[in-house]
Design an enzyme around this catalytic site. Sequence first.
Site, PDB file in Angstrom:
ATOM      1  N   GLU A  49       0.813  -1.223   0.000  1.00  0.00           N
ATOM      2  CA  GLU A  49       0.000   0.000   0.000  1.00  0.00           C
ATOM      3  C   GLU A  49       0.844   1.270   0.000  1.00  0.00           C
ATOM      4  O   GLU A  49       0.486   2.269   0.617  1.00  0.00           O
ATOM      5  CB  GLU A  49      -1.005   0.003   1.159  1.00  0.00           C
ATOM      6  CG  GLU A  49      -2.149  -0.953   0.947  1.00  0.00           C
ATOM      7  CD  GLU A  49      -3.423  -0.568   1.688  1.00  0.00           C
ATOM      8  OE1 GLU A  49      -3.565   0.604   2.085  1.00  0.00           O
ATOM      9  OE2 GLU A  49      -4.288  -1.451   1.862  1.00  0.00           O
ATOM     10  N   HIS A 272      -2.247  -0.952  10.100  1.00  0.00           N
ATOM     11  CA  HIS A 272      -1.786  -2.316  10.359  1.00  0.00           C
ATOM     12  C   HIS A 272      -0.574  -2.262  11.280  1.00  0.00           C
ATOM     13  O   HIS A 272       0.170  -1.271  11.285  1.00  0.00           O
ATOM     14  CB  HIS A 272      -1.389  -3.023   9.060  1.00  0.00           C
ATOM     15  CG  HIS A 272      -2.533  -3.392   8.183  1.00  0.00           C
ATOM     16  ND1 HIS A 272      -2.795  -4.685   7.787  1.00  0.00           N
ATOM     17  CD2 HIS A 272      -3.502  -2.637   7.603  1.00  0.00           C
ATOM     18  CE1 HIS A 272      -3.854  -4.717   7.006  1.00  0.00           C
ATOM     19  NE2 HIS A 272      -4.302  -3.478   6.883  1.00  0.00           N
TER      20      HIS A 272
END
Length: 409
Positions: A49, A272
């Site tokens: 990402e 995360h």
Amino acid sequence: MDTDPPLQLRVFDLNCWAIRYLSKLRQERIGLIGDTLSQEGFDLALLQEVWSERDYCELKQKLTAPYPYSHYFKSGVIGSGLCVFSRYPILDTFLYQYSLNGYPYMLQHGDWFCGKAVGLLVIKICGIICHVYVTHLHAEYCRDKDAYLPHRVVQAWELAQFIQHTSKGADVVLLGGDLNMHPGDVGIRLLRDWTGLRDSFADTERFEGCEDGCTLVPANCFTVKEELQPFPLGIRIDYILYKGLSHFVVKCDSLVTTMGTAPGKSIPYSDHEAVTATLCVKRREEAKASSGSAVEPGLVDVVNEARTEVRVGLHAAEHQRYSNGRMAILALLLLLLQAAMGLSSLVGWDSPQPFPKFSFSLLSLLATVVLLLSMVLYVFHTIEVRMLQGTEEQMRLALQALQDKLSSV
């Protein structure tokens, strides 16, 4: 050769959640990630990402000294988001984009535009050929009604097949990434059982971090707390998997995750948690015998379960294709009817117009738009049907081969 000292590899894995203009504190967090990688001196950093190539270039510029080798994988409309930083020379790279990756009309999810893929890097570390894979699978937006489960199972199958067919010349295989699957999900079981990869969390000798190794936790200020309500401890969806081939054996000495915030900082690296594994690579005294003829009976059950999920997705895709085809036919019939009415007035038939001209033109425009959209979606779902059919057939052949091996034992 058996007296060679073991090689220690420190591997860092993180989904960076760096969506330009949308992710909170993106620039601050990218800078923080770069500082941490520079200070810690990992052997490999596997990132997902990193959607903006400008962010990758910023990281690359900052990390040139500790990580002289890096690669950014380009894919899809806005990129794959995958990049790797390495202390060791990258000999070769390859990208495989998954055949199914959500739907273009699900704009609120956006996975289709990302070009989800798996990137392969061939890296030589102290004479050991390592095949390093980094990937990011389709997200799970609703566990109870997961419309993307068949796509994610297809991606897991393609990932397993890709690793199996490209790792034959490797000494060590390493996979890191956001797999968007819980440890017990069919996709991760299929990936592990088919490839023989080992889970660093399950096999580590020492663990520090979030309970159960979770990497999406309520303590992180960027996570959506409502989505994690069924999971008070969080969920584990980020993995570092590995295996040794032929002359080498790999074990995980330690595994560490962050716990809501970056160490010594007030904000997290991402929504995360980061995962850091310390792997020990040793040379075997004798080459490992080929296990190609050995089949675990549980593998048949896992492939059967995955094949069932693919079939469910296939039926749904066929229904969508039928609905779009029917809508296209209805729109075409409406346009033909309007064309017939227009021609009748041109040839002089004195039938009164049932609609005002403006309404008639608006209806024609609407029918044209519906026809075009329906045709595009029909083609898209036809491709989806073909891909699901192809995967189901691959699994059928794999099951047949597994059952033949089991019956011959």
